[in-house]
Design a protein around this motif. Structure first.
Motif: not given
Lengths: 196, 196
Positions: B6-15, A4-14, B138-141
């Motif tokens: 980005d905020a959506a990824a912050q929420d998905l993974l952490f917040r 679900s996580l977008d590719a840019a975030a996947q790259d940034l974090l992992f 969580r990144a996988a939803g």
């Protein structure tokens, strides 16, 4: 495509994130570390015990004292990183449990009454939080260089006390010139995951 | 505003991410776990030791054997989660180091020759990888419900061997009805972070 996580975030974090070995001069601010803490504090720990403690090494004098305890190979990068953090586990975390885990007020004594049990649990759960910290430094656009190559007893005596065990030292900043070493091999899925 | 993610990824993974206590019937596929592994394998560990081992409990018979070792309070959710994983640390990870850490071929014996040193290092570094695993589920939803409330010796004997220590059991799936408990309090920044 299974994520679900977008590719840019996947790259940034992992995927593109790497352990930096050099850094630019750009300072790491208190506000950045506060923003990182606001994310890591939500990461799950057993009984919400939250045993991670972070010492930011900001003064040149403290930096010098830390560098002396590092393995030779780690000294230059820690000497030049904009910010260095010592991550430790609080082995007396159970004292905070009546406040952190009000749903089971007896946890402090029933689950964590014995020091060896607490030490193992503090190590495991502070390590979980250390991983959240490294991941969330990346979320802040910072490179993190976690290291375990140092004299742990020496760092504990110099910066902590008998109740706090050092886990790792983390160099923090924006990556500098030639920051990356070639990526090391990884285990395959089938070597790590089995089904029963 | 101090974060690059980005905020959506912050929420998905952490917040917004939470430990789920109920799940829908939607299955968790092998492809999803493979995609998660492709991210967690890059997370840093000391000497690239990568000691995490994952047992996916897929058969109803194995599920039943696992549930018996859980604390009473954890049985219902593990009995009904679409997938359950046992995370363990490989205390003999050093055998893989000549391949995983070719830059320092002596590491296997010089750094990790002694079993107590290996056990502590495997626990710490497998816990880092366990945190990457929870974050990447969580990144996988998917919602992850990590638990340490189980008979560790019993689970080790039932599913692992003397060289593999269980860290946690993780319930995995899409969150179901009433999946969330009220959020527990967290420590403040000033209680966790100090500067020297």
């Amino acid at each position: 495509m299974s994520l679900s996580l977008d590719a840019a975030a996947q790259d940034l974090l992992f995927r593109e994130a790497r352990t930096a070995n050099t850094f630019t001069d750009e300072p790491v601010t208190e506000e950045q570390i506060q923003a990182v803490y606001e994310l890591i504090k939500y990461g799950p720990t057993a009984s919400n015990q939250s045993p991670l403690r972070i010492t930011l090494v900001r003064s040149p004098e403290a930096r010098e004292r830390l560098v002396r305890h590092l393995a030779e190979v780690n000294r230059a990068k820690t000497a030049t990183a904009p910010l260095v953090a010592i991550l430790a586990a609080d082995n007396e975390f159970h004292e905070e449990l009546p406040r952190l885990y009000p749903t089971f007020p007896q946890a402090k004594d029933v689950l964590y009454g014995e020091r060896p049990v607490r030490e193992r649990s503090a190590l495991l759960n502070a390590a979980l939080q250390a991983a959240y910290f490294v991941t969330d430094l990346r979320a802040a656009g910072l490179a993190a260089g976690p290291m375990s190559g140092f004299d742990h007893a020496g760092v504990q005596k110099e910066f902590l006390d008998d109740d706090h065990s050092p886990l790792m030292v983390v160099n923090i900043g924006r990556p500098g010139a030639d920051a990356w070493r070639p990526r090391l091999p990884r285990l395959s899925y089938d070597e790590v995951v089995t089904s029963v």
